[in-house]
Every structure is written in C-alpha cells, then in structure tokens.
Design an enzyme around this catalytic site. Sequence first.
Site: not given
Length: 453
Positions: A105, A245, A247, A249
């Site tokens: 993340s 961020d 990834d 999400d």
Amino acid sequence: MKYFGTDGFRGEANKDLTAAHAYRIGRFLGDYYKKNFEGDEANPRPRIVIGKDTRRSSYMLEMALAAGITSSGSDAYLLHVTTTPSVSYCVQADDFACGIMISASHNPFYDNGIKLIGEEGAKMEEDILRKIEEYIDREEDDLPLAKQGEIGEVRDYVVGRNRYTGYLISTARRSFKRVKIGLDCANGASFMIAKNVFDALGAETYVINNKPNGVNINRDAGSTHIHQLVEFVKKEGLDVGFAFDGDADRCIAVDNKGEVVDGDAILYIAGNYLKDRGQLQKNMVVTTVMSNFGLYKALEASGIDYIQTQVGDKFVAKELMDHGYSIGGEQSGHIIFSKYATTGDGVLTAIRLTEIMVEEKTDLASLHASLKAYPQVLENVRVKDKKTVLHNEAVLATIDRVNDRLGKEGRTLVRPSGTEPVLRVMAEHLDPDVCQKAVDDIVEAIGQAGLLA
C-alpha cells in the site's frame, strides 16, 4: 493473528515477508480451493488471480505465489501491475476462486505485503487466514503435490485489467470534457490505469509520479505526501487533483484552491450528494473511529446519520455489506461506494467526485465549504508491546484524566497499528494547543511506565 493484520501479511521484503512465505501461501490456497472443486472442460482446475504493484520485490513474490498455486494443482492468472480494487473486481466478474494482491500500500518500496481477497471480492475470511498461518509455521510441508497433468498452469491475464478499466469508465454518467484534472500516481499501480480512464471520459489530464522504477513507489509522492499534488494543482491552475497510494485503494483530493480534501471530506460531499437524490440507503454514512469530530457535526447539521467501526477498510466493507448502506470509508482515503465496489477504490472515488462537481455545476472547494475539521494531533509511538500498554493501569488512568479535561468538545483515541509496532495516539479539540498537550501527556505516561521501544 501472527502474520495477517488489518490489511494483509505485511513487512520488509526478504526479512519479515519472504518468497518462502509467498510459496506456502500459494501452496495452501491452491490446495484449499482444489478440495471439493468440480471443474469442467473450460476450467478443469480452480483459478486464482494475482495482481501486484510496482515494487521490485513484487515480481519475486508473484513468482513464488504462482509456483505454490500450480504445485498444488490450481491455476494462477497474472494481472501483472494493477490496483487492489481491480483484483477484487476480477474475482467477482470472472468467477475466480480468490484473488491475491501483492502490495504494501502506502509503505516504502522495501516493504511489501500479500492481501487475500475472497470469492465475493472482499477481504478473505479470518478462519481461512488462521489456517494459512498454521500451515506456514508447520515444519513439514504435508500438503499433496500435484503430479503430471494435474500440475496447474500460469496464464497471462492482462485482459482482466483492461476489463476493469472499461468498467470504471462505464460507471460515469457524465462527460468530463473541459475539466482539468491532476493525477498523482505515487509511482505505483495506478500509473497503468488512472490516466487512461480520465482521458476516455474527456478530461484534460495532467499526471505526476507515473514513472515507477521499482524503488520509487510512494517516495515523496502520492496520498501520503500530498504536498506534491497541492503545488501541482496550484502551478497548473487545475480544477481538481487526485492522489493515490501504491496500490490505488486510497484517494486524497486537492480542490481548486489548493486545499486538501481527505477521506472525511469525501464522505461528507458524497453523503450529501446521495441524500439529496434519495440514494443514501438508510440515511447512513459508515466511518471509523479515526474520523474527525468536525465530520460528525457536519453530518448532523445535514440530517445524516453515521456509525463508527474499527480502523480498517475491511470493517467498513463488512458494515456496508451486512446492512446495505451506500457509502463508508476512512479519513486516510479508503472510500467504498457499495453500488460499484466491495473495497476501497481510489480511481473510482476520483470519478465519483468529479461527477458530483459536473452534476452540481460547481467546484470542489464549494462542495466541502460547510465542513470544518477540528484540529487533530496524531503521533505514532513505538512501544515494546502494544497490548501491554493498552492494559497498563497508569496509562489508562492518564487517558481518562485527559478525556475528562477535554470534555464534550474534544476526545482522544489510542489504538494499536495493524501493520506496524506502534501505537497511534490521537487527540482532537477546537484548540490545537490543547490537542498537543493531550497527546504529550499520554506519551509521557507511556514513557514513565517504561513501555517505549
């Protein structure tokens, strides 16, 4: 649990999280889903889809996971560099047994993580995670190995990422023509998707931090380093900016005045928009305990109800699914629109905010002008043992005294991080100096008890 926290198995690559761990996770999942599997000619084996972000170690972990899956007799489908929500989408849309996302993340490049997504597109059930942990710690690998024609296949599945991109585009009901949008891709997974989506919707798209090299993911970029996008929006005179961020999400926005619009503000804007159109199911917005006091006061003024969950988008997602609510999220930018997704999706959030701007015929600054966030101080405190601190009588007594002092116009929150060996000590009050004093007193109490790392 020992390995899996609130957002997967996370740690420094090749130290806390190794290729051997990934192989065992793949072995377990390949075997677990093969049991009781009734295949057909088109799909003779269980299929598990894998995505990854741009960290150098993600490639290593991807290969180890695929080796484990196929050696247990299931098939591994590779989405390659993609976002966490795209894996969730593919699991649901293409009927995979489960999904795996390789990402830490917002953490720096040398960390990595493995997020497991169940068959409904949400975070995998804890009982399965516990079984995986038990298997990882076994001295002997006692799972059967597939032989001959039973060995699984590894297949390229970039088409899944393309389908997800098409799905995102299809969720917009308006053209974004003449809207000047800035995107900060954090040198992470969104660099493959975000610009294509907004270009297709007609926006004038400007992008920064979209040249990953394996070690620059999140480095002074993205949603946790929002100053870059603030300056970019001001410099280019953009209507809005969105930072993701690693990834993707999460999404944090920057309005046309250069002000940061965090997850709480996004919940406020979207909650009011949905309420005005009769689309806010049960008149409820789902938040976590970290949401700002100001959000709650603003929601109350709008006649909107709210509920709090533990920190972690999986808890928000469960509340949404269990009760049929429309929207929920975290201050950090994990926003879930349950009509469209079962997990936080940064690019989807950016689409929804832009669409609200277009439909309301106004700018983003005007949409959150009525929300007045309380000053907040948050300190990450490294401790020897998180549970010991949270059960220490002297520390608890100090927290009680501080809360009594703050009264109804403030609060404190002391909680363990789900991904790091730290306690997060937070205070809110109308006076920022009072916030700082509250945090200082609690940290001092932890130190006096001899519990700091």
